[in-house]
Each structure stands twice: as C-alpha cells, then as structure tokens.
Design an enzyme around this catalytic site. Structure first.
Site, PDB file in Angstrom:
ATOM      1  N   GLU A   1       0.845  -1.201   0.000  1.00  0.00           N
ATOM      2  CA  GLU A   1       0.000   0.000   0.000  1.00  0.00           C
ATOM      3  C   GLU A   1       0.875   1.244   0.000  1.00  0.00           C
ATOM      4  OE1 GLU A   1      -2.841   2.471   3.101  1.00  0.00           O
ATOM      5  OE2 GLU A   1      -2.807   0.276   3.265  1.00  0.00           O
TER       6      GLU A   1
ATOM      7  N   ARG B   1       0.169  10.465   0.337  1.00  0.00           N
ATOM      8  CA  ARG B   1       0.505  11.570   1.242  1.00  0.00           C
ATOM      9  C   ARG B   1       1.672  12.409   0.727  1.00  0.00           C
ATOM     10  NH1 ARG B   1       0.420   8.647   7.199  1.00  0.00           N
ATOM     11  NH2 ARG B   1      -1.501   7.473   6.883  1.00  0.00           N
TER      12      ARG B   1
ATOM     13  N   LYS C   1     -10.907  -1.721   6.759  1.00  0.00           N
ATOM     14  CA  LYS C   1      -9.690  -1.410   7.513  1.00  0.00           C
ATOM     15  C   LYS C   1     -10.171  -0.820   8.851  1.00  0.00           C
ATOM     16  CE  LYS C   1      -6.757   2.559   6.970  1.00  0.00           C
ATOM     17  NZ  LYS C   1      -5.684   3.240   6.240  1.00  0.00           N
TER      18      LYS C   1
END
Length: 202
Positions: free
Chosen positions: A41, A45, A128
């Site tokens: 993943e 950001r 998640k």
C-alpha cells in the site's frame, strides 16, 4: 468482495508506505516481494505517490495499491496510475459508491458501528479498522466484530511487529497494516527483505 478477500489473505501484513523519493520506490518493492510481502500500500501523502505506484508496478510479483484515498477524484487518479486496490482512512457514501462502481478492490476505514453499517449498506464487508490503537485497540474491534459477524478486518494504525500476532489471532482479522516493515530514509534492501520475511511468517 472475493477480490478484496483474496488480497487480504495473501500475506498477514500489508506494508503501509510513505514514499517521498521516487528513486526509493522500486528498491523497496523489490525487497518486499523478495521477502514474501507482495501486497503493498502506497499512501497518497506525498507528491510522488502516484508515480511511485507506477514504478512499483514494474516489479514482478508486486500487487500495488493506493492508500489514504479520500475522494472520488483521488480514486480515479489512483486507478489511472495502475492501483490494483484502494484503501481509504474512512468511508463516505460518495467515495464508497465511486469505489463500488469502479469495481476496484476497496478497503475503507471504519472505527464505529455506524461506519460499518454504512459500508454494509454499500455492499461492503471487508474493512480497515483505523486508527486501530487510537480507536480502542483489539478490545474495541472484538466488540464491533461481534454484531457484524459477516465482516472481515485489516487493523492499521499503531500496530507493531510485537503486537501484530495478537491481532492476527482474532478470526475476523485477515491481515494487519504495518509501517514498521520499511524504515525511513534510503532503502536498505537487505534489511527490508529480512523484515518482510519476519512479517510474512507471522
């Protein structure tokens, strides 16, 4: 949902990466795959995150997805960059519908019963649990998982190599998200491969 389920079962830990130097992307992916962690993943950001996803896709065996996806626009950009799955820190109806319409495997963040119920309304059953430790840790997830017995989880946020086994021992948890596998700075492929091997064996 089968696609998300399959991805979550490929390895017990999904490395969660913040890539701020594009030159680090392929060496990190190469080391992770060599160590047995194929599902990677890359969080959106940093300015080079989408390009990093494209670069990592060049490593044979790597299954690369985008994390920290918060809007349908970001979802579209991530899919365009070749993301094979999408992870979000939370869930809105707008993002959930865009994800289900796109057919890309989608793992939205949940922390409350209301979050999970929204996901179920959208036809989602895999989530998640985020931020795992700040949201109450394993006791909180056990309390949430009881009424939502059909759901499966990937706890992420504050989980360490030492605490991961405790989470993984809970049946509704298929895998955990971990940022400990890859250290900050220039990638040391040998160290990353070693950490990945340990994580893959959890």
């Amino acid at each position: 949902m089968a696609l998300v389920d399959n991805l979550m079962r490929l390895s017990p830990v999904i490395p969660v990466l913040v890539i701020d130097d594009l030159a680090h992307a392929q060496p990190i992916a190469r080391a992770l795959v060599a160590g047995g962690l194929r599902v990677i993943e890359v969080t959106l950001r940093t300015p080079c995150a989408l390009e990093a996803i494209r670069e990592m896709k060049g490593i044979e065996g790597a299954i690369v997805g985008a994390g920290t996806v918060t809007s349908p626009d970001q979802l579209a950009q991530a899919v365009d960059a070749g993301s094979e799955f999408i992870v979000a820190p939370g869930l809105t109806e707008r993002l959930g519908r865009a994800a289900t319409d796109s057919k890309v495997p989608f793992l939205p963040g949940v922390a409350t019963a209301a979050d999970i119920m929204l996901g179920l309304d959208l036809g989602l059953t895999h989530f998640k649990f985020f931020p795992a430790m700040a949201a109450g840790g394993l006791p909180a997830l056990k309390a949430l998982a009881a009424p939502f017995f059909q759901c499966r989880f990937c706890p992420t946020g504050g989980i360490t190599e030492a605490t991961a086994p405790e989470w993984l021992a809970f049946d509704p948890v298929l895998c955990v998200g971990g940022s400990w596998v890859v250290g900050k700075g220039a990638p040391d492929e040998t160290a990353i491969e070693s950490a990945a091997r340990k994580a893959a064996a959890l």
